[in-house]
Motif scaffolding. Structure first.
Motif, PDB file in Angstrom:
ATOM      1  N   LYS A 101      92.868   1.741  39.771  1.00 38.65           N
ATOM      2  CA  LYS A 101      94.235   1.565  40.243  1.00 38.65           C
ATOM      3  C   LYS A 101      94.844   2.944  40.451  1.00 38.65           C
ATOM      4  O   LYS A 101      94.848   3.766  39.538  1.00 38.65           O
ATOM      5  CB  LYS A 101      95.040   0.759  39.223  1.00 38.65           C
ATOM      6  N   ARG A 102      95.333   3.188  41.668  1.00 37.21           N
ATOM      7  CA  ARG A 102      95.981   4.457  42.000  1.00 37.21           C
ATOM      8  C   ARG A 102      97.432   4.187  42.385  1.00 37.21           C
ATOM      9  O   ARG A 102      97.711   3.270  43.148  1.00 37.21           O
ATOM     10  CB  ARG A 102      95.309   5.112  43.200  1.00 37.21           C
ATOM     11  N   PHE A 103      98.332   5.028  41.893  1.00 35.39           N
ATOM     12  CA  PHE A 103      99.719   4.965  42.338  1.00 35.39           C
ATOM     13  C   PHE A 103      99.770   5.479  43.765  1.00 35.39           C
ATOM     14  O   PHE A 103      99.113   6.462  44.113  1.00 35.39           O
ATOM     15  CB  PHE A 103     100.618   5.806  41.422  1.00 35.39           C
ATOM     16  N   HIS A 104     100.546   4.833  44.613  1.00 36.56           N
ATOM     17  CA  HIS A 104     100.671   5.220  46.016  1.00 36.56           C
ATOM     18  C   HIS A 104     102.098   5.674  46.292  1.00 36.56           C
ATOM     19  O   HIS A 104     103.058   5.022  45.867  1.00 36.56           O
ATOM     20  CB  HIS A 104     100.338   4.021  46.918  1.00 36.56           C
ATOM     21  N   ILE A 105     102.210   6.803  46.978  1.00 37.45           N
ATOM     22  CA  ILE A 105     103.512   7.284  47.438  1.00 37.45           C
ATOM     23  C   ILE A 105     103.354   7.751  48.878  1.00 37.45           C
ATOM     24  O   ILE A 105     102.359   8.395  49.224  1.00 37.45           O
ATOM     25  CB  ILE A 105     104.075   8.394  46.526  1.00 37.45           C
ATOM     26  N   ALA A 106     104.314   7.395  49.711  1.00 38.48           N
ATOM     27  CA  ALA A 106     104.280   7.764  51.123  1.00 38.48           C
ATOM     28  C   ALA A 106     105.579   8.482  51.481  1.00 38.48           C
ATOM     29  O   ALA A 106     106.668   7.990  51.183  1.00 38.48           O
ATOM     30  CB  ALA A 106     104.104   6.524  51.986  1.00 38.48           C
TER      31      ALA A 106
END
Length: 107
Positions: free
Chosen positions: A2-7
């Motif tokens: 599980k990876r945190f995603h930020i855009a």
């Protein structure tokens, strides 16, 4: 995994790729020239797209998680968009939304 995603939206894709590559200590997994770049670290999925009018603004957050089916998007109580997707689904959406990356780690 599980990876945190930020855009984020950025003013200049090339300058941002140089800066974030240094900050993250690795090259992007995917680059669509003039439009988009994405890094996958052990804990973070970080993407940027060139949008000078929104430079520096958060586009959305979420999680990349193995085993997730498809793609979901919800909005939290603060109006922030949260996405959830698998790496494969994100790779498919990159091509669909931005085009075929010239650099590809797993896309």
């Amino acid at each position: 995994m599980k990876r945190f995603h930020i855009a984020l939206a950025v003013a200049n894709l090339d300058a941002s790729i140089t800066d974030y590559t240094r900050r993250l200590g690795q090259s992007p997994a995917a680059i669509v020239p003039g439009r988009y770049a994405m890094w996958r670290t052990d804990l973070l999925n970080f993407s940027i797209n060139e949008n000078p009018q929104r430079a520096g603004q958060l586009r959305h957050v979420g999680f990349e998680e193995d085993g997730t089916e498809g793609f979901t998007s919800t909005v939290d109580v603060n109006g922030i968009e949260w996405e959830q997707f698998s790496a494969q689904e994100q790779d498919r959406r990159i091509v669909e939304m931005y085009g075929v990356p010239v650099r590809s780690g797993s896309v």
